[in-house]
Design an enzyme around this catalytic site. Sequence first.
Site, PDB file in Angstrom:
ATOM      1  N   GLU A 155      -7.195  -6.548  -8.833  1.00  0.00           N
ATOM      2  CA  GLU A 155      -7.038  -6.980  -7.440  1.00  0.00           C
ATOM      3  C   GLU A 155      -7.652  -8.361  -7.168  1.00  0.00           C
ATOM      4  OE1 GLU A 155      -8.299  -3.725  -4.896  1.00  0.00           O
ATOM      5  OE2 GLU A 155      -6.539  -2.548  -5.419  1.00  0.00           O
ATOM      6  N   GLU A 306      -1.935   2.316  -8.582  1.00  0.00           N
ATOM      7  CA  GLU A 306      -2.973   3.124  -7.934  1.00  0.00           C
ATOM      8  C   GLU A 306      -2.425   3.695  -6.634  1.00  0.00           C
ATOM      9  OE1 GLU A 306      -6.627   1.083  -7.063  1.00  0.00           O
ATOM     10  OE2 GLU A 306      -6.720   0.101  -9.013  1.00  0.00           O
TER      11      GLU A 306
END
Length: 681
Positions: A155, A306
């Site tokens: 991320e 995710e």
Amino acid sequence: MEAFPPLNPRAPFIWYGGDYNPEQWPRAIWDEDLRLMQECRFRVATVGVFSWTALQPAEERFTFGWLDQVLDKLAAAGCRVCLATPSAAQPAWLSQRYPEVLRADPTGRRRHHGWRVNYCPTSPLYRRLAAQMAAKLAERYHAHPALVAWHVSNEYAPACYCEQCAAAFREWLRRRYGSLDELNRRWWTRFWSHTYTDWSQIEPPYANGEGSIHALTLDYRRFQNEMLLECFKLEREAIRQFSPDVPITTNLMRFYRDLDYRLWAREMDVVAWDCYPSVEDEPLDIALAHDLMRSLRDGQPFLLMEQSPSSQNWQPYNTLKRPGELRLQSYQALAHGAESVMFFQWRRSRGGIEKLHGAVIEHSGRSDTRVFAEVRALGQELERLGARTLGGVTPAQVGLLFDWENWWALEDCSGPTREKRYLETLRAHYAPFWRRNVALDLVFSDSELGRYRLLVAPLLYLLKEGLAERLAAFVQDGGTLVTTYLSGMVDECDLAFEDGYPGPLRHLLGIWNEEIDALPPGRTNRLVLNDGRSFACGHLCALIQSEGAEVLGRYGEDFYAGRPALTRHRVGRGQAFYLACEPEPAFLEHFYGELLGELEIAPVLETPPGVEATLRQTARERLVFVLNHGRAPATVMLPPGRTFEELLTGRSLSGSLTLAGQEVAILAEPLASESSRRAGS
Ligand SMILES: [Zn+2]
């Protein structure tokens, strides 16, 4: 559009699994983890995301022994590995020894060690040590039988405002503009006497510094995006020298404003993303995000890297996924192009900020839980589904234009309102297609446009060089373009176009935008169509004059009543619409409904409200995913005279399909019968 090959031929199945952090747990628990993973049919574990200190406890010392064991155990249990590099959070020893790797905040003040993504992306030291770790991992594990993908860092997020970044930014600007005169000209720095007389005077747009030169802010965003992307590329190249054939990715975050994911996607072998809806998100919002991810690499299937099996921990209200919601959302991902269903995370951390984030195994350590039962049932069902959805493509005829630099420029621009509503407007224009089950791609300023019949480009404020010409060619060749107020206003340096708005789109649209009125909340105008139908409009109202465009609707009120509010300009074999105001949603439903009819763009399947249908076409068959987002049963009429195989139940279906609340069906139809049916009709 042809179907795609499996992401990794060594793992030709839906990747079911998720983040696994064994470094947080004593070894006694590892075997229990593997036993439970097998019970859930976990096929891919993401390992190592934040394990830098566990792998390198000091600069000169590496400890791979534990990871060797984890990978061997996973391989023996039949679980593949998506192996991560740990560079998203540097070790404390690294920040202590080399404080210059620490990020500086928007005022330029050096941050202390802690959190994650707290490194300076420009730092040569950070880059060297992160790439070294990636190379060591790749050298050691490139031939490991469990390895199926590489997951670089985690991320990514900007931005750093340190002195290293400031110096690198000046060099970046020198390369971009060549001379200071050119920079001053493009940035319009005579404004407020902001002319630079030496390169050393240029600073990042500090929170307590320069914020009035839009081009500076825009360039700093571009620069930080590029620095982070260079970090990704350095690790990628370090991996590739040892592991040239294993796909490399990183996990993206939906419509994340601060990174231009279109540029990132070009550098990734496959797009991966983390899906964390908030309680406000509707199925439409998640669909739009999946469509973005599929579109980033022009239709290539993506990885759902995710999602939480139950709750999150960082939203204002971390609502539990209701029974059945996890399964429905997982199939929605597959329906829009995902090849995986993966979780964050396997086992919930005992401490730290994510200790209350949902996980397959919660603090009780038990498997007799609701969440575990749902995860296990889904794993078993996906195993039965097999590989039939893999590689499927979404043949869309409608494109929705989205551009990160345009978003940045819109947000930074002062006036005509503080609320530019870029994503909200994008969503409003997406909704009529989603509700009708009409396949849609996101398209970008550099996308190939010729494959679409209808292009919707709302709020196209910043026009990249060459885009206007490409849009004109698209319309000339028979395409239909819809654009709106605030379009065609500035170039790539945020300089307003001379000769007025919509700048280079003026001839294509056949209008001239003279003024723009911003209406505060509660004040509206009316958009009155030629047939008398009338819709509320407001927010921003462009006052335009037709220069050859046909006027389809006019304002109904205020001093500009009677002036054009909706126009169509026919150019070549196509047409270009301009919508001058933000209308109520009912107008967009009506307008796009008519347009789809005129263009004969058909839905994948007609369904009652709340039931979504999407198409994925593999090399052999059409797969129609039907998802009932409602709680009540819903009946869908199937096209007459056709029989479908329903993949989750094995039933043969024709006539109609009744789905229980939150139920899913995947209707398969061989391509051959499709073509013979067409030939016969
Ligand atoms: Zn920096």
